[in-house]
Design an enzyme around this catalytic site. Structure first.
Site, PDB file in Angstrom:
ATOM      1  N   ASP A  75      -0.866  -6.285  -0.493  1.00 21.64           N
ATOM      2  CA  ASP A  75      -1.020  -5.614   0.799  1.00 21.64           C
ATOM      3  C   ASP A  75      -2.484  -5.193   0.953  1.00 21.64           C
ATOM      4  OD1 ASP A  75       0.158  -4.768   3.112  1.00 21.64           O
ATOM      5  OD2 ASP A  75       1.162  -3.028   2.228  1.00 21.64           O
TER       6      ASP A  75
ATOM      7  N   LYS B 271      -1.152  -9.441   2.878  1.00 23.76           N
ATOM      8  CA  LYS B 271      -0.505  -8.976   4.109  1.00 23.76           C
ATOM      9  C   LYS B 271      -1.428  -7.988   4.785  1.00 23.76           C
ATOM     10  CE  LYS B 271       3.005  -5.799   4.135  1.00 23.76           C
ATOM     11  NZ  LYS B 271       2.416  -4.738   4.976  1.00 23.76           N
TER      12      LYS B 271
ATOM     13  N   GLU C 257       8.714  -3.972  10.918  1.00 16.28           N
ATOM     14  CA  GLU C 257       9.063  -2.655  10.365  1.00 16.28           C
ATOM     15  C   GLU C 257       9.589  -1.719  11.448  1.00 16.28           C
ATOM     16  OE1 GLU C 257       6.276  -0.793   7.694  1.00 16.28           O
ATOM     17  OE2 GLU C 257       7.435   1.078   7.664  1.00 16.28           O
TER      18      GLU C 257
ATOM     19  N   GLU D 104      -1.770  -5.375   8.526  1.00  9.62           N
ATOM     20  CA  GLU D 104      -0.962  -4.749   9.582  1.00  9.62           C
ATOM     21  C   GLU D 104      -1.531  -4.991  10.974  1.00  9.62           C
ATOM     22  OE1 GLU D 104      -0.144  -0.580   8.986  1.00  9.62           O
ATOM     23  OE2 GLU D 104       0.700  -0.930   6.987  1.00  9.62           O
TER      24      GLU D 104
ATOM     25  N   ASP E  84       0.838  -1.196   0.000  1.00 10.45           N
ATOM     26  CA  ASP E  84       0.000   0.000   0.000  1.00 10.45           C
ATOM     27  C   ASP E  84       0.880   1.255   0.000  1.00 10.45           C
ATOM     28  OD1 ASP E  84       0.917  -0.136   2.604  1.00 10.45           O
ATOM     29  OD2 ASP E  84      -1.052   0.137   3.543  1.00 10.45           O
ATOM     30  N   SER E  85       2.207   1.047   0.110  1.00  7.02           N
ATOM     31  CA  SER E  85       3.165   2.137  -0.091  1.00  7.02           C
ATOM     32  C   SER E  85       3.036   2.732  -1.484  1.00  7.02           C
ATOM     33  CB  SER E  85       4.593   1.627   0.129  1.00  7.02           C
ATOM     34  OG  SER E  85       4.833   0.458  -0.626  1.00  7.02           O
TER      35      SER E  85
HETATM   36  O1  KIV Z   1       3.506  -1.167   1.821  1.00  3.92           O
HETATM   37  C1  KIV Z   1       4.687  -1.534   1.920  1.00  3.92           C
HETATM   38  O2  KIV Z   1       5.546  -1.248   1.084  1.00  3.92           O
HETATM   39  C2  KIV Z   1       5.043  -2.313   3.091  1.00  3.92           C
HETATM   40  C3  KIV Z   1       6.499  -2.599   3.305  1.00  3.92           C
HETATM   41  C4  KIV Z   1       7.110  -1.424   3.968  1.00  3.92           C
HETATM   42  C5  KIV Z   1       6.724  -3.834   4.071  1.00  3.92           C
HETATM   43  O3  KIV Z   1       4.214  -2.684   3.856  1.00  3.92           O
END
Ligand code: KIV
Length: 272
Positions: free
Chosen positions: A84, A114, A182, A116, A45-46
């Site tokens: 994510d 993934k 992280e 959080e 989600d980055s």
């Molecule tokens: O969204 C992302 O890029 C992440 C990484 C920092 C692990 O969650």
């Protein structure tokens, strides 16, 4: 290299083989990462920050991420792809979480998702998604989706070591197949890595995790003005691109591009 599977990641940890992973958001980058033999790709989600220039990851949505998950899948058909789960795609209920995860796998072609956090809410969501047959990667330590509540992007120190450890253990017990750590102090990451049988993947977590992940735009030097301590730039692609773009603009302006060899049926210039 054959595509990694969930059991391969556990085996890699057991055999002491480190896992090298990166984010990717598009087809060409995924293709290059597969060529480089990256163990798994995270469509993070980055994307909201690295690609869309937003201040946080909170603006990412399932709808906007799905085409990117599909593009990465197409670019890296032989690499394990993790999608994510963006903010808002799993918080409301277990059902909502399963629906979102199913979309990433069924429509996007992801191999896993993934999410959080290791508090009761994400634990319940992780367990529900795993029960539906989708592998889940956990994520503890600094949680970018909780940045409004935590007050900023601060590394997690020794005062929170107990919480990080208990959340990590709970995610392993819930069935997570791997865990992102992280921005936690190195000793916390080392202890969590030693306590778990699932692999830990560090970003800003020091040297003793089972694998590492970086945001690809950051490590390639495409991102501007982001210099956290943990980041190593492996290339200055941004400078190379800027140079090429300004060379192009200069040549268009002074008439040296295009040349005759770039034209279809080029005309003979008088006197040549
Ligand atoms: O969204 C992302 O890029 C992440 C990484 C920092 C692990 O969650």
């Amino acid at each position: 290299m054959t595509m990694r599977t969930v059991p391969d990641f556990a085996r890699m940890k057991a055999e002491g083989r480190r896992i090298a992973s990166l984010t990717a958001y598009d087809f060409p980058t995924a293709l290059l990462e597969q060529e480089a033999g990256i163990d798994f790709i995270l469509v993070g989600d980055s994307i909201a920050m690295a690609v869309l220039g937003e201040e946080t990851t909170l603006g990412a949505t399932v709808e906007m991420m799905l085409p990117h998950v599909k593009a990465v899948r197409r670019g890296a058909p032989g690499t394990f792809v993790v999608a994510d789960m963006p903010f808002g795609s799993y918080q409301a209920s277990d059902e909502r979480a399963v629906d979102s995860a199913v979309r990433f796998v069924a429509e996007g072609g992801a191999d896993a998702v993934k999410l959080e956090g290791g508090s009761p809410m994400p634990l319940s969501r992780a367990a529900a998604i795993i029960a539906s047959g989708i592998p889940v990667m956990g994520h503890v330590g600094l949680l970018p989706q909780s940045v409004r509540a935590s007050g900023g992007y601060r590394a997690v120190g020794a005062d929170q070591a107990g919480r990080v450890m208990s959340e990590a253990r709970a995610l392993e017990d819930a069935g997570a197949f791997a865990l992102v750590l992280e921005s936690v102090e190195e000793a916390i990451a080392r202890d969590v890595t030693g306590a778990l049988s699932i692999p830990t993947i560090g970003i800003g977590a020091g040297r003793f995790t089972d694998g590492q992940i970086l945001v690809v735009n950051d490590m390639l030097g495409i991102t501007r003005g982001f210099e956290p301590r943990f980041l190593k730039r492996y290339a200055d692609v941004g400078a190379g691109i800027t140079r090429a773009l300004s060379d192009y603009a200069g040549e268009v302006r002074n008439g040296s591009f295009p040349e005759a060899r770039h034209a279809y049926a080029p005309l003979r210039e008088p006197g040549k």
